[in-house]
Scaffold this motif. Structure first.
Motif, mmCIF file in Angstrom:
data_model
loop_
_atom_site.group_PDB
_atom_site.id
_atom_site.type_symbol
_atom_site.label_atom_id
_atom_site.label_comp_id
_atom_site.label_asym_id
_atom_site.label_seq_id
_atom_site.Cartn_x
_atom_site.Cartn_y
_atom_site.Cartn_z
ATOM 1 N N GLY A 1 35.362 -93.585 94.360
ATOM 2 C CA GLY A 1 34.597 -92.890 95.089
ATOM 3 C C GLY A 1 35.636 -91.917 95.238
ATOM 4 N N GLN A 2 35.859 -91.889 93.897
ATOM 5 C CA GLN A 2 37.062 -90.348 93.841
ATOM 6 C C GLN A 2 35.948 -88.826 93.677
ATOM 7 O OE1 GLN A 2 37.781 -93.076 91.875
ATOM 8 N NE2 GLN A 2 38.800 -93.111 92.078
ATOM 9 N N HIS A 3 35.150 -89.376 93.126
ATOM 10 C CA HIS A 3 34.115 -88.204 92.638
ATOM 11 C C HIS A 3 33.811 -87.515 93.784
ATOM 12 C CE1 HIS A 3 31.730 -85.731 90.181
ATOM 13 N NE2 HIS A 3 30.709 -86.039 91.446
ATOM 14 N N GLY B 1 22.461 -79.436 111.029
ATOM 15 C CA GLY B 1 21.231 -79.849 110.705
ATOM 16 C C GLY B 1 20.527 -81.002 109.738
ATOM 17 N N LEU B 2 19.815 -81.729 109.385
ATOM 18 C CA LEU B 2 19.223 -82.207 108.570
ATOM 19 C C LEU B 2 19.791 -82.612 107.202
ATOM 20 C CD1 LEU B 2 18.326 -85.630 108.391
ATOM 21 C CD2 LEU B 2 15.751 -85.040 108.651
ATOM 22 N N VAL B 3 20.791 -83.170 106.717
ATOM 23 C CA VAL B 3 21.414 -83.580 105.312
ATOM 24 C C VAL B 3 20.798 -84.552 104.866
ATOM 25 C CG1 VAL B 3 22.882 -83.291 103.768
ATOM 26 C CG2 VAL B 3 23.169 -82.208 105.259
ATOM 27 N N VAL B 4 19.316 -84.534 103.014
ATOM 28 C CA VAL B 4 19.637 -85.596 103.143
ATOM 29 C C VAL B 4 20.477 -85.579 101.166
ATOM 30 C CG1 VAL B 4 17.386 -86.803 101.681
ATOM 31 C CG2 VAL B 4 17.301 -85.287 103.975
ATOM 32 N N GLU B 5 20.843 -87.134 101.766
ATOM 33 C CA GLU B 5 22.025 -87.671 100.186
ATOM 34 C C GLU B 5 21.431 -88.159 99.408
ATOM 35 O OE1 GLU B 5 25.985 -89.217 99.763
ATOM 36 O OE2 GLU B 5 25.246 -89.445 101.891
ATOM 37 N N VAL B 6 20.922 -87.628 98.751
ATOM 38 C CA VAL B 6 20.346 -88.647 97.350
ATOM 39 C C VAL B 6 21.118 -89.386 96.672
ATOM 40 C CG1 VAL B 6 18.519 -88.678 95.251
ATOM 41 C CG2 VAL B 6 18.280 -86.717 96.934
ATOM 42 N N GLY B 7 21.001 -90.507 96.474
ATOM 43 C CA GLY B 7 21.825 -91.229 95.780
ATOM 44 C C GLY B 7 23.197 -91.974 96.392
ATOM 45 N N CYS B 8 23.807 -92.262 97.690
ATOM 46 C CA CYS B 8 24.515 -92.145 98.352
ATOM 47 C C CYS B 8 25.759 -92.987 98.168
ATOM 48 C CB CYS B 8 24.214 -92.507 99.936
ATOM 49 S SG CYS B 8 23.469 -94.200 100.217
ATOM 50 N N GLY B 9 25.357 -94.259 97.281
ATOM 51 C CA GLY B 9 25.916 -95.283 96.622
ATOM 52 C C GLY B 9 25.971 -95.844 98.061
ATOM 53 N N ALA B 10 27.879 -95.707 98.078
ATOM 54 C CA ALA B 10 28.945 -96.650 99.465
ATOM 55 C C ALA B 10 29.152 -95.691 100.121
ATOM 56 C CB ALA B 10 29.640 -97.633 98.528
ATOM 57 N N GLY B 11 28.475 -94.728 100.295
ATOM 58 C CA GLY B 11 28.610 -93.660 101.224
ATOM 59 C C GLY B 11 30.383 -92.411 101.255
ATOM 60 N N ALA B 12 30.906 -92.647 100.532
ATOM 61 C CA ALA B 12 31.736 -92.082 100.078
ATOM 62 C C ALA B 12 31.375 -91.005 100.729
ATOM 63 C CB ALA B 12 32.038 -92.199 98.479
ATOM 64 N N MET C 1 23.898 -100.619 96.701
ATOM 65 C CA MET C 1 24.449 -99.690 97.168
ATOM 66 C C MET C 1 24.344 -99.941 98.702
ATOM 67 S SD MET C 1 26.817 -98.692 95.135
ATOM 68 C CE MET C 1 27.256 -98.015 93.642
ATOM 69 N N LEU C 2 23.178 -99.242 99.404
ATOM 70 C CA LEU C 2 22.598 -99.680 101.140
ATOM 71 C C LEU C 2 23.058 -100.679 101.746
ATOM 72 C CD1 LEU C 2 18.956 -98.551 100.327
ATOM 73 C CD2 LEU C 2 21.278 -97.179 100.871
ATOM 74 N N GLU C 3 23.234 -101.865 100.955
ATOM 75 C CA GLU C 3 24.238 -103.109 102.547
ATOM 76 C C GLU C 3 25.796 -102.607 102.271
ATOM 77 O OE1 GLU C 3 23.507 -106.566 100.891
ATOM 78 O OE2 GLU C 3 21.726 -106.043 100.759
ATOM 79 N N LEU C 4 26.698 -101.795 100.997
ATOM 80 C CA LEU C 4 27.645 -101.690 101.493
ATOM 81 C C LEU C 4 27.813 -100.323 101.640
ATOM 82 C CD1 LEU C 4 28.726 -101.675 97.181
ATOM 83 C CD2 LEU C 4 29.195 -103.500 99.301
ATOM 84 N N ALA C 5 27.081 -99.569 101.941
ATOM 85 C CA ALA C 5 27.210 -98.081 102.992
ATOM 86 C C ALA C 5 27.315 -98.585 104.253
ATOM 87 C CB ALA C 5 26.193 -97.350 102.117
ATOM 88 N N ALA D 1 30.718 -99.949 105.014
ATOM 89 C CA ALA D 1 31.543 -99.294 105.267
ATOM 90 C C ALA D 1 31.617 -98.495 106.458
ATOM 91 C CB ALA D 1 31.494 -98.646 103.834
ATOM 92 N N LEU D 2 30.139 -97.587 106.341
ATOM 93 C CA LEU D 2 29.649 -96.866 107.365
ATOM 94 C C LEU D 2 30.663 -97.543 108.510
ATOM 95 C CD1 LEU D 2 27.136 -95.085 106.121
ATOM 96 C CD2 LEU D 2 29.586 -94.027 106.616
ATOM 97 N N ALA D 3 29.971 -98.436 109.063
ATOM 98 C CA ALA D 3 30.294 -99.554 110.591
ATOM 99 C C ALA D 3 32.015 -99.329 110.851
ATOM 100 C CB ALA D 3 29.196 -100.766 110.310
ATOM 101 N N ALA D 4 32.212 -100.184 109.128
ATOM 102 C CA ALA D 4 33.526 -100.500 109.726
ATOM 103 C C ALA D 4 34.543 -99.258 109.959
ATOM 104 C CB ALA D 4 34.492 -101.498 108.014
ATOM 105 N N ALA D 5 34.333 -98.180 109.011
ATOM 106 C CA ALA D 5 35.150 -96.501 109.739
ATOM 107 C C ALA D 5 34.801 -96.169 110.760
ATOM 108 C CB ALA D 5 34.125 -95.603 108.426
ATOM 109 N N ALA D 6 33.522 -96.487 111.603
ATOM 110 C CA ALA D 6 32.877 -96.319 112.718
ATOM 111 C C ALA D 6 33.379 -96.595 113.894
ATOM 112 C CB ALA D 6 31.373 -96.104 113.248
ATOM 113 N N LEU D 7 34.120 -98.041 113.224
ATOM 114 C CA LEU D 7 34.439 -98.843 114.559
ATOM 115 C C LEU D 7 36.174 -98.698 114.168
ATOM 116 C CD1 LEU D 7 32.606 -102.397 114.024
ATOM 117 C CD2 LEU D 7 33.316 -100.943 115.697
ATOM 118 N N ALA D 8 36.432 -98.210 113.476
ATOM 119 C CA ALA D 8 37.853 -98.130 113.222
ATOM 120 C C ALA D 8 38.781 -96.505 113.913
ATOM 121 C CB ALA D 8 38.358 -97.701 111.646
ATOM 122 N N GLY D 9 37.637 -95.548 113.910
ATOM 123 C CA GLY D 9 37.931 -94.430 114.243
ATOM 124 C C GLY D 9 38.224 -93.573 113.475
#
Length: 264
Positions: free
Chosen positions: A17-19, A37-48, A69-73, A76-84
């Motif tokens: 995820g460093q890149h 505004g609305l940003v479309v991210e192409v190739g989001c991977g795991a959501g880094a 990748m979408l499952e991992l994203a 990861a996003l749900a876990a990060a949101a819950l963790a604040g």
């Protein structure tokens, strides 16, 4: 060819995820006028990168061709949101939507900005497909919309000519990549992964990734015909991209010539 199946997606999420983190400050500066505004991210991977976009106040449609990748994203996003985690934004408030989408055939939604890191369009089969993807991005931008993506130049392969094998490992993953360049416009990674199989052993997986390399100096002229004034640089901001990778950034300044011809 399906890239980033379950095991490699997992390895990439845990160790690569460093890149996105390095690119984020420069990208966010470019997107500052689009805040909210609305940003479309192409190739989001795991959501880094997605987490950085959300934390900056953008609404995001995060897309990837890989279901794994979408499952991992999503996790990861749900876990990060819950963790604040402040990088996650308030995903529960509807700031992010995940979609499976593969360029160049799938149409992008209209957006105030389109971003992509990790040379996503370099995974397309040939230069013609890369051009079609670029045109699709240009046409999806709203007036004044920002484009910011990275892509592999022909130099990417020349720099890495003769590069052999590399490997990395974490507590519960390992990866080995063998490199080759069978043609000036093709760079290949033969990737072997090792992850726990859940039964006390390690599962071995293998993927072959073929990247198409293009003359990035020709991209601004292509985008110009579709209403986007663009430049090609070695970085989005202060952090330089890997050698041979280029940042293509631009703004939708007018309708495409095709659209203008239809109206006239």
């Amino acid at each position: 060819m399906e890239y980033y199946q379950h095991d490699l997606a997992l390895v990439h999420a845990r160790g690569f995820g460093q890149h996105a983190d390095r690119c984020a400050p420069g990208l966010l500066d470019l997107l500052a006028p689009m805040k909210g505004g609305l940003v479309v991210e192409v190739g989001c991977g795991a959501g880094a990168l997605t987490r950085h976009l959300l934390a900056a106040g953008h609404r995001v449609i995060a897309t990837d061709a890989s279901a794994a990748m979408l499952e991992l994203a999503a996790d990861a996003l749900a876990a990060a949101a819950l963790a604040g985690d402040t990088r996650a934004g308030d995903t529960r408030a509807g700031d992010v939507e995940l979609r499976q989408l593969a360029l160049p055939d799938d149409r992008l939604p209209a957006a105030d900005a389109i971003v992509s890191v990790g040379h996503v369009i370099s995974y397309l089969p040939d230069a013609a497909a890369v051009d079609r993807a670029l045109v699709g991005m240009a046409e999806a931008l709203r007036p004044g919309g920002v484009l910011a993506i990275d892509v592999c130049d022909l130099e990417f392969g020349r720099i890495r000519a003769g590069q052999g094998t590399s490997g990395r490992a974490g507590p519960d993953w390992a990866v080995i990549a063998e490199y080759s360049s069978p043609a000036p416009e093709v760079f290949v990674r033969d990737i072997t992964t090792f992850v726990p199989d859940g039964a006390g052993a390690w599962r071995r997986g293998r993927e072959r990734h073929e990247n198409v390399l293009v003359d990035t100096s020709a991209i601004p002229a292509l985008l110009e015909t579709h209403g986007v004034t663009a430049t090609v640089r070695s970085a989005f901001g202060a952090a330089e991209l890997p050698p041979g990778m280029r940042a293509v950034t631009g703004v939708r300044t007018r309708p495409s010539r095709a659209a203008a011809a239809v109206r006239s």
